[in-house]
Write a protein that holds these residues in place. Structure first.
Motif, mmCIF file in Angstrom:
data_model
loop_
_atom_site.group_PDB
_atom_site.id
_atom_site.type_symbol
_atom_site.label_atom_id
_atom_site.label_comp_id
_atom_site.label_asym_id
_atom_site.label_seq_id
_atom_site.Cartn_x
_atom_site.Cartn_y
_atom_site.Cartn_z
ATOM 1 N N ALA A 74 0.637 -1.023 0.003
ATOM 2 C CA ALA A 74 0.067 -0.246 0.138
ATOM 3 C C ALA A 74 0.758 1.164 0.013
ATOM 4 O O ALA A 74 0.465 2.419 -0.309
ATOM 5 C CB ALA A 74 -0.823 -0.001 1.449
ATOM 6 N N ARG A 75 2.136 1.276 0.403
ATOM 7 C CA ARG A 75 3.034 2.424 0.421
ATOM 8 C C ARG A 75 3.788 2.647 -0.891
ATOM 9 O O ARG A 75 4.470 3.426 -1.040
ATOM 10 C CB ARG A 75 3.782 2.470 1.727
ATOM 11 C CG ARG A 75 3.210 2.478 2.926
ATOM 12 C CD ARG A 75 4.054 2.253 4.088
ATOM 13 N NE ARG A 75 3.269 2.366 5.333
ATOM 14 C CZ ARG A 75 3.556 1.818 6.515
ATOM 15 N NH1 ARG A 75 4.418 0.673 6.187
ATOM 16 N NH2 ARG A 75 3.221 1.954 7.483
ATOM 17 N N VAL A 92 -7.052 -0.667 2.503
ATOM 18 C CA VAL A 92 -5.816 -1.144 2.879
ATOM 19 C C VAL A 92 -5.925 -2.144 3.979
ATOM 20 O O VAL A 92 -6.897 -1.711 5.136
ATOM 21 C CB VAL A 92 -5.244 0.270 3.365
ATOM 22 C CG1 VAL A 92 -3.626 -0.108 3.944
ATOM 23 C CG2 VAL A 92 -4.738 1.252 2.205
ATOM 24 N N VAL A 142 -4.630 -4.484 6.962
ATOM 25 C CA VAL A 142 -3.325 -4.561 8.139
ATOM 26 C C VAL A 142 -3.536 -6.028 8.999
ATOM 27 O O VAL A 142 -4.690 -6.631 8.870
ATOM 28 C CB VAL A 142 -3.411 -3.322 8.773
ATOM 29 C CG1 VAL A 142 -3.348 -2.081 8.268
ATOM 30 C CG2 VAL A 142 -4.889 -3.155 9.515
ATOM 31 N N CYS A 174 -1.442 3.815 9.590
ATOM 32 C CA CYS A 174 -2.005 4.189 8.208
ATOM 33 C C CYS A 174 -2.963 5.394 8.200
ATOM 34 O O CYS A 174 -3.234 5.908 7.379
ATOM 35 C CB CYS A 174 -2.759 2.984 7.663
ATOM 36 S SG CYS A 174 -1.622 1.563 7.181
ATOM 37 N N LYS A 193 -6.139 9.976 6.126
ATOM 38 C CA LYS A 193 -5.102 9.024 5.876
ATOM 39 C C LYS A 193 -3.715 9.592 6.548
ATOM 40 O O LYS A 193 -3.654 10.967 6.600
ATOM 41 C CB LYS A 193 -5.161 9.035 4.377
ATOM 42 C CG LYS A 193 -4.490 10.243 3.761
ATOM 43 C CD LYS A 193 -3.897 9.714 2.122
ATOM 44 C CE LYS A 193 -3.393 10.686 1.437
ATOM 45 N NZ LYS A 193 -1.843 10.511 1.812
ATOM 46 N N ILE A 235 0.483 7.292 2.816
ATOM 47 C CA ILE A 235 -0.443 6.476 2.097
ATOM 48 C C ILE A 235 -0.457 7.259 0.946
ATOM 49 O O ILE A 235 -0.993 8.319 0.958
ATOM 50 C CB ILE A 235 -1.684 6.214 2.828
ATOM 51 C CG1 ILE A 235 -1.744 5.454 4.007
ATOM 52 C CG2 ILE A 235 -2.679 5.784 1.873
ATOM 53 C CD1 ILE A 235 -1.277 4.060 3.937
ATOM 54 N N VAL A 285 -8.752 7.217 4.010
ATOM 55 C CA VAL A 285 -8.213 5.730 3.653
ATOM 56 C C VAL A 285 -9.245 4.733 4.534
ATOM 57 O O VAL A 285 -9.971 5.099 5.539
ATOM 58 C CB VAL A 285 -6.836 5.497 3.969
ATOM 59 C CG1 VAL A 285 -6.811 5.637 5.496
ATOM 60 C CG2 VAL A 285 -6.508 4.344 3.275
ATOM 61 N N ILE A 335 -9.739 1.211 6.103
ATOM 62 C CA ILE A 335 -8.584 0.410 6.847
ATOM 63 C C ILE A 335 -9.436 -0.922 6.975
ATOM 64 O O ILE A 335 -10.532 -0.737 7.894
ATOM 65 C CB ILE A 335 -7.965 0.811 8.078
ATOM 66 C CG1 ILE A 335 -7.301 2.064 7.418
ATOM 67 C CG2 ILE A 335 -6.965 -0.162 8.633
ATOM 68 C CD1 ILE A 335 -5.837 1.788 6.884
ATOM 69 N N CYS A 379 4.404 -4.721 5.629
ATOM 70 C CA CYS A 379 3.589 -3.375 5.121
ATOM 71 C C CYS A 379 2.062 -3.524 4.980
ATOM 72 O O CYS A 379 1.540 -4.825 4.730
ATOM 73 C CB CYS A 379 4.061 -3.314 3.899
ATOM 74 S SG CYS A 379 4.002 -4.265 2.622
ATOM 75 N N PRO A 380 1.382 -2.719 5.075
ATOM 76 C CA PRO A 380 -0.150 -2.722 4.809
ATOM 77 C C PRO A 380 -0.274 -3.081 3.678
ATOM 78 O O PRO A 380 0.704 -2.721 2.564
ATOM 79 C CB PRO A 380 -0.449 -1.347 5.235
ATOM 80 C CG PRO A 380 0.604 -0.471 4.908
ATOM 81 C CD PRO A 380 1.943 -1.304 5.237
#
Ligand code: TXA
Ligand code: MG
Length: 339
Positions: A49-50, A72, A74, A83, A109, A113, A124, A126, A143-144
């Motif tokens: 996601a990053r 996203v 997690v 995030c 967010k 992000i 965002v 999540i 990572c997400p």
């Protein structure tokens, strides 16, 4: 790693297969590739996601319009909080009650992000999924993972690895097979940036269950036609099979056949999914029974629609379900598929 080529399906049904799938999928994701992955709701098409370049590959593979943000994923509260820019008490309460599970929280967010994830917007979505593969994968990647449903844009969401293969075929290099999705419908999406919080997409975490935790909750859908759209997945037509989908009630076969006739639908190329009033299959392309229980119905619905659509019928008629309570998300998806 498996070379590029036709989509490669990784099984996960033994502990060692599961572990090697986690390692291979994580390596691909860290390298900036996309991977189709199982979740408890529907299969997702994941990327780091990053990594804006990686997330852009999701949009390209799906043919998804850039104005539709992606969720996203997690594993754990710390990654969730990393995030977002703010973590209000409402988020903490909902996370404690429903995570890991089929609930997405929309929040302001975090700076890292990228805009491609949020479609340029300030918020965002999540979610901490319950599926053990997703949890292990996110933990391994560290990572997400951005992931929309792993289907071509506006088509039916996939609930098996085979559905992903048929919908996205050559545009996805790796598919992880984590079995049939236990929930079977996309997550409930709740916007926590408005007061009171608002359901943007109904799901199997019901409005009543959310209200028990939050107190006030808006389920007002009257803004759906507004522009810009708050949640583009809420376009009237969405989640649709190729065949025409219709929803109706009947009491017996004669009434159903008369109704088909009145709509100029050919019974012989019409398939019926019923839960209570099972018609005689005579003259129809086929009839199957979907259990009259919201959880079981949700789990079976997309798989049945994928299966029947693949038969090449012209129309699929689904016996109407209640609009409220535990059935609300199912009624919503049927309404959109029929629009
Ligand atoms: O169960 C699910 O949510 C699955 C699995 C893979 O997690 N994902 C899924 O993603 O259904 P997708 O992209 O098909 O649907 C995401 C929905 C869309 O309606 C999108 O507009 C909305 O969530 N959404 C995502 N981020 C949002 C945001 N920041 N604000 C408002 N809506 C958002
Ligand atoms: Mg989708």
């Amino acid at each position: 790693m498996h070379p590029a080529g036709p989509p490669y399906v990784l099984p996960t049904h033994t502990p060692s297969l599961f572990r090697s799938a986690v390692v291979e999928a994580a390596a691909r994701l860290r390298a900036g590739d996309i991977v189709a992955v199982p979740t408890e709701t529907v299969y997702g098409l994941a990327a780091d996601a990053r990594n804006a370049v990686a997330v852009a590959k999701i949009f390209a593979a799906k043919g998804r319009p850039a104005h539709n943000p992606v969720i996203v994923h997690v594993a754990g509260g710390d990654l969730a909080r990393a995030c977002v820019a703010t973590w209000p008490a409402t988020a903490e309460r909902l996370a404690r009650a429903f995570w890991p599970g089929p609930l997405t929280l929309v929040l302001p967010k975090a700076a890292d992000i990228p805009e491609v994830v949020t479609a340029g917007g300030p918020t965002v979505g999540i979610r901490w999924p319950r599926h053990p593969f997703m949890q292990a994968l996110i933990t391994e990647c560290g990572c997400p993972l951005a992931a929309p449903s792993a289907n071509a844009a506006n088509q039916l969401s996939p609930t098996t690895a085979g559905h992903v293969q048929r919908s996205l075929g050559a545009s996805v290099p790796l598919i992880v097979d984590g079995g049939s999705c236990a929930v079977g419908l996309e997550s409930t999406v709740v916007d926590l940036t408005v007061e009171p919080p608002r359901v943007l997409r109904p799901g199997m975490v019901t409005a009543a269950a959310l209200r028990d935790v939050l107190g006030a909750l808006s389920t007002d859908r009257s803004a759906e036609g507004d522009s810009p759209r708050r949640s583009p997945g809420q376009l009237p037509r969405h989640y649709a099979p190729r065949a025409r989908l219709l929803v109706n009630r009947w009491t017996d076969s004669a009434e159903l056949l008369a109704w088909l006739n009145g709509r100029h639908l050919t019974a012989a190329t019409t398939y019926v999914l019923a839960h209570t009033h099972l018609p005689s299959p005579e003259g129809l392309a086929g009839v199957s029974l979907v259990p009259y229980d919201p959880e079981a119905f949700a789990r079976a619905l997309y798989a049945e629609l994928h299966r029947v659509d693949a038969l090449g019928v012209d129309a699929i008629v689904v016996e109407a379900v209640p609009e409220e309570g535990e059935w609300a998300a199912i009624a919503d998806r049927l309404r959109r598929a029929a629009a």
